[in-house]
Design an enzyme around this catalytic site. Structure first.
Site, PDB file in Angstrom:
ATOM      1  N   ALA A   1     -14.395  -7.173 -11.569  1.00 42.35           N
ATOM      2  CA  ALA A   1     -13.091  -7.621 -11.819  1.00 42.35           C
ATOM      3  C   ALA A   1     -12.773  -7.943 -13.418  1.00 42.35           C
ATOM      4  CB  ALA A   1     -12.916  -9.036 -11.180  1.00 42.35           C
TER       5      ALA A   1
ATOM      6  N   THR B   1      -7.881 -11.910 -26.464  1.00 38.97           N
ATOM      7  CA  THR B   1      -8.133 -10.816 -27.347  1.00 38.97           C
ATOM      8  C   THR B   1      -8.149  -9.529 -26.661  1.00 38.97           C
ATOM      9  OG1 THR B   1     -10.442 -10.491 -27.172  1.00 38.97           O
ATOM     10  CG2 THR B   1      -9.823 -12.507 -28.242  1.00 38.97           C
TER      11      THR B   1
ATOM     12  N   GLU C   1     -21.249  -2.756 -17.761  1.00 43.10           N
ATOM     13  CA  GLU C   1     -22.265  -2.027 -17.283  1.00 43.10           C
ATOM     14  C   GLU C   1     -22.109  -1.356 -15.895  1.00 43.10           C
ATOM     15  OE1 GLU C   1     -22.224  -5.370 -18.448  1.00 43.10           O
ATOM     16  OE2 GLU C   1     -23.355  -5.108 -20.221  1.00 43.10           O
TER      17      GLU C   1
ATOM     18  N   HIS D   1     -10.499  -7.536 -26.144  1.00 40.66           N
ATOM     19  CA  HIS D   1     -11.813  -7.298 -25.405  1.00 40.66           C
ATOM     20  C   HIS D   1     -11.456  -6.384 -24.080  1.00 40.66           C
ATOM     21  CE1 HIS D   1     -15.872  -7.638 -24.767  1.00 40.66           C
ATOM     22  NE2 HIS D   1     -15.754  -8.569 -23.568  1.00 40.66           N
TER      23      HIS D   1
END
Ligand code: INI
Length: 161
Positions: A81, A87, A59, A89
């Site tokens: 951070a 994964t 965001e 991601h």
């Protein structure tokens, strides 16, 4: 002798906005504290600093874009951070957050301090948020102060001031 134009580190009279993500707040809170410490010790008044909080690094660009458009700050710091998990991601969050902030930096009239940690481990993040590898929040704040003055010098045609 070549002319050297460099920004100075004077925060007096400046209005600063910080956009900080809440994810990994045990790290990001230290980045915010490091940034505040540098700003105040360089003359920025407490009441001229606004800290906006957002959910995560993803965001950061969207909130930062809105802050740049509406806050009227002389500089904005984006602090967060991202820490690698099991994964892919992490790769997507890092890539989009850094790309988004880089695009904003190029389009913005005021400087944008980049204080987003992208770490493989929690230990790396701790080291870079106020322990043995410094504090990226402090670095982002100091760089932003320098850049405010440098942008002004460049806007004045690089004249000595
Ligand atoms: N956000 C972070 O700021 N750091 C992370 O390490 C992280 N990981 O690894 O998942 C993270 N994810 C959340 C993301 O930024 C968004 O807030 C979320 O997807 C909701 O939009």
């Amino acid at each position: 002798m070549p002319r050297r134009i460099e920004g100075k580190f004077d925060g007096s009279g400046l209005k600063i906005a910080i956009v900080a993500s809440r994810f990994n707040s045990f790290v990001v809170d230290h980045l915010v504290e490091g940034a505040l410490d540098v700003l105040v010790r360089h003359g920025v008044e407490d009441e001229d600093i606004t800290v906006y909080k957002c959910p995560g690094a993803w965001e950061l660009p969207a909130v930062t874009a809105r802050v740049l458009a509406n806050d009227g700050a002389d500089a904005v710091l984006a602090l967060g951070a991202v820490i690698r998990g099991g994964t892919p991601h992490f790769e997507y969050v890092c890539a989009e957050a850094t790309k988004g902030l880089a695009t904003l930096t190029m389009d913005s009239k005021v400087p944008l301090g980049f204080g987003l940690l992208t770490c493989d481990t929690i230990e790396q993040a701790i080291e870079r948020s106020g322990t043995k590898a410094g504090n990226l929040g402090s670095t982002a704040a100091l760089s932003a102060l320098e850049m405010v003055d440098l942008y002004r010098a460049v806007a004045e045609g690089g004249r000595e001031r």
